[in-house]
Design an enzyme around this catalytic site. Structure first.
Site, PDB file in Angstrom:
ATOM      1  N   GLU A  88      -7.121  -6.712  -2.731  1.00 55.82           N
ATOM      2  CA  GLU A  88      -6.980  -5.205  -2.760  1.00 55.82           C
ATOM      3  C   GLU A  88      -5.488  -5.398  -3.202  1.00 55.82           C
ATOM      4  O   GLU A  88      -5.048  -5.402  -4.521  1.00 55.82           O
ATOM      5  CB  GLU A  88      -6.924  -4.899  -1.204  1.00 55.82           C
ATOM      6  CG  GLU A  88      -6.831  -3.381  -1.071  1.00 55.82           C
ATOM      7  CD  GLU A  88      -6.754  -2.986   0.397  1.00 55.82           C
ATOM      8  OE1 GLU A  88      -7.363  -2.004   0.796  1.00 55.82           O
ATOM      9  OE2 GLU A  88      -6.118  -3.901   1.189  1.00 55.82           O
ATOM     10  N   GLU A 103       0.887  -1.221  -0.006  1.00 57.18           N
ATOM     11  CA  GLU A 103       0.176   0.032  -0.013  1.00 57.18           C
ATOM     12  C   GLU A 103       0.713   1.207  -0.137  1.00 57.18           C
ATOM     13  O   GLU A 103       0.751   2.094   0.916  1.00 57.18           O
ATOM     14  CB  GLU A 103      -0.884  -0.068   0.950  1.00 57.18           C
ATOM     15  CG  GLU A 103      -1.996  -1.226   1.105  1.00 57.18           C
ATOM     16  CD  GLU A 103      -2.888  -1.357   1.967  1.00 57.18           C
ATOM     17  OE1 GLU A 103      -3.308  -0.387   2.935  1.00 57.18           O
ATOM     18  OE2 GLU A 103      -3.512  -2.369   2.239  1.00 57.18           O
ATOM     19  N   HIS A 130     -17.348 -10.545   6.611  1.00 52.50           N
ATOM     20  CA  HIS A 130     -15.807 -10.141   6.614  1.00 52.50           C
ATOM     21  C   HIS A 130     -15.196 -11.062   7.430  1.00 52.50           C
ATOM     22  O   HIS A 130     -15.638 -11.428   8.614  1.00 52.50           O
ATOM     23  CB  HIS A 130     -16.004  -8.816   7.074  1.00 52.50           C
ATOM     24  CG  HIS A 130     -14.636  -8.017   7.068  1.00 52.50           C
ATOM     25  ND1 HIS A 130     -13.921  -7.282   7.959  1.00 52.50           N
ATOM     26  CD2 HIS A 130     -13.392  -8.321   6.123  1.00 52.50           C
ATOM     27  CE1 HIS A 130     -12.850  -6.798   7.745  1.00 52.50           C
ATOM     28  NE2 HIS A 130     -12.701  -7.488   6.745  1.00 52.50           N
ATOM     29  N   HIS A 131     -14.138 -11.488   7.040  1.00 53.30           N
ATOM     30  CA  HIS A 131     -13.178 -12.418   7.872  1.00 53.30           C
ATOM     31  C   HIS A 131     -11.772 -11.642   7.904  1.00 53.30           C
ATOM     32  O   HIS A 131     -11.068 -11.671   6.986  1.00 53.30           O
ATOM     33  CB  HIS A 131     -12.953 -13.823   7.127  1.00 53.30           C
ATOM     34  CG  HIS A 131     -14.085 -14.594   7.029  1.00 53.30           C
ATOM     35  ND1 HIS A 131     -13.836 -15.819   6.396  1.00 53.30           N
ATOM     36  CD2 HIS A 131     -15.366 -14.548   7.674  1.00 53.30           C
ATOM     37  CE1 HIS A 131     -15.374 -16.295   6.464  1.00 53.30           C
ATOM     38  NE2 HIS A 131     -16.030 -15.498   6.895  1.00 53.30           N
ATOM     39  N   GLU A 132     -11.833 -10.841   9.182  1.00 52.91           N
ATOM     40  CA  GLU A 132     -10.449 -10.026   9.223  1.00 52.91           C
ATOM     41  C   GLU A 132      -9.938 -10.976  10.033  1.00 52.91           C
ATOM     42  O   GLU A 132     -10.105 -11.076  11.412  1.00 52.91           O
ATOM     43  CB  GLU A 132     -10.721  -8.819   9.899  1.00 52.91           C
ATOM     44  CG  GLU A 132      -9.474  -8.090  10.268  1.00 52.91           C
ATOM     45  CD  GLU A 132      -8.552  -7.513   9.132  1.00 52.91           C
ATOM     46  OE1 GLU A 132      -8.892  -7.014   8.291  1.00 52.91           O
ATOM     47  OE2 GLU A 132      -7.447  -8.352   9.287  1.00 52.91           O
ATOM     48  N   GLU A 162      -9.908   3.603   0.309  1.00 47.61           N
ATOM     49  CA  GLU A 162      -9.857   3.628   1.972  1.00 47.61           C
ATOM     50  C   GLU A 162      -8.953   4.846   2.140  1.00 47.61           C
ATOM     51  O   GLU A 162      -8.956   5.610   3.235  1.00 47.61           O
ATOM     52  CB  GLU A 162      -9.551   2.386   2.828  1.00 47.61           C
ATOM     53  CG  GLU A 162      -8.293   1.999   2.299  1.00 47.61           C
ATOM     54  CD  GLU A 162      -7.895   0.493   3.081  1.00 47.61           C
ATOM     55  OE1 GLU A 162      -9.047  -0.065   3.467  1.00 47.61           O
ATOM     56  OE2 GLU A 162      -6.934  -0.020   2.891  1.00 47.61           O
ATOM     57  N   HIS A 179      -8.258  -8.941   1.134  1.00 47.28           N
ATOM     58  CA  HIS A 179      -7.244  -7.548   1.429  1.00 47.28           C
ATOM     59  C   HIS A 179      -6.150  -7.798   2.021  1.00 47.28           C
ATOM     60  O   HIS A 179      -5.956  -9.003   2.603  1.00 47.28           O
ATOM     61  CB  HIS A 179      -8.283  -6.550   2.278  1.00 47.28           C
ATOM     62  CG  HIS A 179      -9.318  -6.180   1.404  1.00 47.28           C
ATOM     63  ND1 HIS A 179      -9.365  -4.461   1.358  1.00 47.28           N
ATOM     64  CD2 HIS A 179     -10.206  -6.277   0.327  1.00 47.28           C
ATOM     65  CE1 HIS A 179     -10.550  -4.369   0.604  1.00 47.28           C
ATOM     66  NE2 HIS A 179     -10.865  -5.327  -0.077  1.00 47.28           N
ATOM     67  N   GLU A 180      -5.257  -6.923   1.999  1.00 44.24           N
ATOM     68  CA  GLU A 180      -3.833  -7.202   2.501  1.00 44.24           C
ATOM     69  C   GLU A 180      -3.225  -8.515   2.024  1.00 44.24           C
ATOM     70  O   GLU A 180      -2.930  -9.488   2.601  1.00 44.24           O
ATOM     71  CB  GLU A 180      -3.658  -7.216   3.952  1.00 44.24           C
ATOM     72  CG  GLU A 180      -3.961  -5.833   4.766  1.00 44.24           C
ATOM     73  CD  GLU A 180      -5.594  -5.540   4.572  1.00 44.24           C
ATOM     74  OE1 GLU A 180      -5.830  -4.433   4.106  1.00 44.24           O
ATOM     75  OE2 GLU A 180      -6.320  -6.575   5.129  1.00 44.24           O
TER      76      GLU A 180
HETATM   77  C1  NOJ Z   1      -8.374  -2.793   5.774  1.00 45.12           C
HETATM   78  C2  NOJ Z   1      -9.090  -3.110   4.527  1.00 45.12           C
HETATM   79  O1  NOJ Z   1      -8.547  -2.661   3.420  1.00 45.12           O
HETATM   80  C3  NOJ Z   1     -10.646  -2.486   4.686  1.00 45.12           C
HETATM   81  O2  NOJ Z   1     -11.371  -2.735   3.713  1.00 45.12           O
HETATM   82  C4  NOJ Z   1     -11.224  -3.068   6.062  1.00 45.12           C
HETATM   83  O3  NOJ Z   1     -12.500  -2.369   6.322  1.00 45.12           O
HETATM   84  C5  NOJ Z   1     -10.251  -2.940   7.457  1.00 45.12           C
HETATM   85  N1  NOJ Z   1      -8.826  -3.461   7.123  1.00 45.12           N
HETATM   86  C6  NOJ Z   1     -10.603  -3.858   8.429  1.00 45.12           C
HETATM   87  O4  NOJ Z   1     -10.379  -5.109   8.071  1.00 45.12           O
HETATM   88 CA    CA Z   2      -5.961  -2.371   3.306  1.00 45.57          CA
END
Ligand code: NOJ
Ligand code: CA
Length: 682
Positions: free
Chosen positions: A481, A180, A382-384, A487, A462-463
């Site tokens: 992403e 990023e 969402h799976h963070e 964002e 993402h990431e």
């Molecule tokens: C970064 C991600 O790019 C974003 O889309 C997400 O909402 C946040 N992390 C939280 O997980």
């Molecule tokens: Ca991100």
């Protein structure tokens, strides 16, 4: 006598080979089907293998070294001798279940060259080149052999010695914020350590994109500059001393060079997809490309929280509102973040509390799934992971079952932690730290694809690890992403106006990006201005491809811009054909796409900070048809730099094939057009 005569179709390469002065007799060579791109391979006096790439007879890559460093064995570099070569041709079409083009031609000639150390360990190494008219991919292949039972790779010695200097667009590699970063534009001879793709405009105008394809069970390749205009492979580290460990027979990802006359030629190449294996998941009809809304922008802006408490975003009430909005807008999915247990503490870089089968008390998953179903709207969970990748793997089954049980067709995944901070826990409990783009993570993402596919779930990471065309093989890996998305416009360090014109010719060559466009309010946190016009936000739906595309703004904000929002409602996300009409890296691009199952066309054009007029010929329209062009253009006074960023003109015009339109882009602006087909003779 070298073995070149053993290969049948080698006439063109013979000519190329004859032109190399500085080395002993070249040992192998081959040209692409149309005789455009040619490679020759040589062994120098020290037994070092060198390859050279030419296009239309002009050197692109001058003789460049190949080889490997190992942590525990003598390197493979010198003392090699040529053993054999073979060639084959392939030509055929294949169909994408979703994509920018429905049918893709894979037409290449392949050269395999075998080398062996002439003394000592006597190890064998094959180098396989696939030659296309628009570039070349090559990879190393090692047979299973007694003196290389386990390869502990310290680094790859692959070089790319460009024949000329030029301008390069690149992002730094191995820094804490992963992929990023904004793009640097420097002379090629001033590139530092860069992530790929690196996009280069050589001094003579030839465009080259250096990247890799099919990154599986290997670590991602960055490049660092050697002398002058030479870039050298630098592999992403692993948790241990070797960057990559391989056993038995093994091969590397393809090292790829797309080569074209102009920037548009880079974008139009299918080399990346063609160098990946065909679909391994079988029937994909369960996946339907489309747009999604989401309980998200308010979180990114800081108005709502992922964690439970007074600002919690993923409440029944909020999610119902978003489902209502989506249903009313013809949008079939709603992303919900912060719906599960685990966000309350310090989740950044520590996802061990995350439970992807356990909703918070104020998010009634069953009720919301049923409510959505009634209205034709699915949830996207969402799976963070917070970087706790092993913890995620431990709950794959229950997480994807939960998703499927609640009608989710897509999940969004996340790996928010600094580079080199992914948590891997081995079966014996050993904790290791991995890089997002290391070998272990390359395998992790395949494990996600397989685990999700079992439940007919697609994912958007993402990431992530960089894109290398693996969505051909695992078509449920629908987006990622892997660069600065929208964002950043919520935060203080905004994306500059040329960001998207950079992305199109760099990041977008990797495949679909979940950029999350469409913030028509053009404001981030604390009402900070986004450096764009409304028309550009619309154009992003055409120029930044993904089969799943967000309408990222809030329903309240969309209600303020109903006329512009119409384009977001209308634009599809799945295409039978795509063409780039014009473009310069970092400056501007115009892309037209024809949707699957429709005679319409959609156009998107984006620029940078300069105002610009672009003439586009409407040659792509069907002959004999009249189209109504629904035009969304920057107002005459529009500019990203003032409160005129909302100035937009929406108008219609009758057009036909052969007409020319002049697109006037404001500073930081863009233009979006829907061409509605009226049928023959109307
Ligand atoms: C970064 C991600 O790019 C974003 O889309 C997400 O909402 C946040 N992390 C939280 O997980
Ligand atoms: Ca991100």
């Amino acid at each position: 006598m070298n073995a070149i005569t053993m290969v049948g179709r080698i006439g063109a390469a013979m000519a190329l080979v004859a032109a190399i002065p500085a080395y002993a007799e070249p040992v192998a060579g081959l040209a692409s089907p149309g005789n455009v791109v040619a490679v020759s391979v040589d062994v120098d006096g020290d037994g070092r293998v060198l390859y050279e790439v030419k296009r239309n007879g002009k050197p692109i890559i001058t003789p460049s070294r190949l080889g490997f460093l190992f942590t525990d064995a003598r390197k493979i570099e010198r003392g090699l001798k040529f053993v054999s070569q073979s060639a084959r041709d392939e030509d055929g079409n294949w169909t994408q279940p979703w994509g920018e083009w429905q049918s893709i031609r894979n037409h290449f000639r392949e050269l395999r060259v075998r080398f062996q150390e002439s003394s000592g360990l006597m190890r064998q190494m094959d180098v396989v080149f696939r030659l296309y008219d628009d570039g070349v991919g090559f990879r190393y292949e090692f047979p299973d052999q007694p003196n290389l039972k386990q390869a502990n790779i310290a680094d790859e010695l692959t070089e790319f010695a460009f024949a000329q200097d030029g301008t390069a667009w690149w992002k730094p590699a191995f820094l804490w914020n992963r992929e990023e970063y904004l793009y640097n534009k420097t002379p090629l001879s001033a590139v530092g350590t860069a992530d790929t793709p690196v996009t280069i405009k050589l001094a003579d105008g030839t465009h080259v994109a250096l990247h890799e394809a099919a990154l599986v069970d290997y670590s991602g390749m960055a490049v660092s500059r050697g002398e002058g205009t030479t870039l050298r492979a630098t592999l992403t580290p692993g948790a241990g001393k070797p960057k990559v460990t391989k056993t038995g027979a093994w091969f590397t990802p393809w090292r790829t060079l797309i080569i074209a006359d102009n920037a548009a030629g880079l974008y139009m190449s299918h080399l990346m997809l063609n160098l990946n294996e065909p679909n391994k998941l079988g029937d994909m009809s369960w996946f339907k490309p489309g747009k999604f809304a989401g309980v998200w922008w308010n979180m990114i802006k800081g108005n709502w929280s992922w964690a439970r408490g007074p600002k919690h975003g993923a409440t029944n009430e909020n999610v119902k509102k978003y489902i209502d909005f989506a249903a009313a807008s013809g949008i079939h999915d709603v992303l919900v973040e912060g719906w599960n247990v685990g966000w309350d503490g310090d989740w950044f870089g520590n996802g061990n509390d995350m439970d992807f089968a356990q909703p918070t008390a104020d998010f009634d998953a069953n009720m919301l799934a049923a409510y959505g179903k009634k209205k034709g709207v699915r949830l996207i969970g969402h799976h963070e992971t917070g970087g706790a990748a092993s913890h995620y793997e431990d709950q794959f089954d229950k997480a994807f079952k939960f998703a499927a049980d609640h009608g989710e067709m897509v999940v969004k995944t996340g790996y928010v932690t600094d580079a080199a901070q992914i948590e891997r826990v081995d079966a014996d409990g050993t904790k290791l730290r991995e890089w997002h783009e290391g070998q272990w993570m390359s395998n992790h993402f395949i494990r996600v694809a397989l685990a999700a596919a079992k439940y007919h779930v697609a994912f958007d990471s993402h990431e992530p690890i960089k894109g290398t065309g693996l969505h051909r093989t695992y078509p449920n890996w629908v987006a990622r992403e892997g660069s600065r998305g929208m964002e950043y416009n919520a935060w203080s360090a905004k994306n500059p106006p040329d960001h998207e014109a950079n992305l199109i010719f760099t990041r977008m060559l990797e495949g679909p990006m979940d950029f999350t466009p469409g913030v028509l309010s053009l404001t981030g946190s604390d009402d900070s201005p986004i450096l764009s016009t409304i028309a550009k936000q619309l154009a992003l739906y055409v120029v930044l491809y993904s089969p799943v595309v967000m309408a990222a703004d809030t329903p309240e904000n969309y209600a303020k811009y109903p006329a512009a929002f119409q384009f977001i409602k209308d634009v599809p996300t799945d295409w039978v054909d795509t063409r780039m009409l014009n473009g310069e890296v970092g400056d501007y691009a115009t892309i037209v796409r024809r949707p699957r199952g429709s005679d319409d066309w959609f156009l998107g054009a984006v620029g940078d900070e300069d105002a610009r007029k672009l003439d586009v010929k409407l040659d792509f329209l069907d002959p004999g048809k009249t189209y109504t062009a629904q035009i969304y253009r920057d107002g005459d006074d529009a500019t990203y730099a003032t409160d005129k960023r909302h100035s937009i003109v929406i108008e219609t015009r009758k057009v036909k094939q052969g007409d020319t339109l002049t697109l006037a882009l404001a500073p930081g602006g863009g233009q979006a057009i829907r061409f509605v087909a009226k049928g023959k003779g109307q």
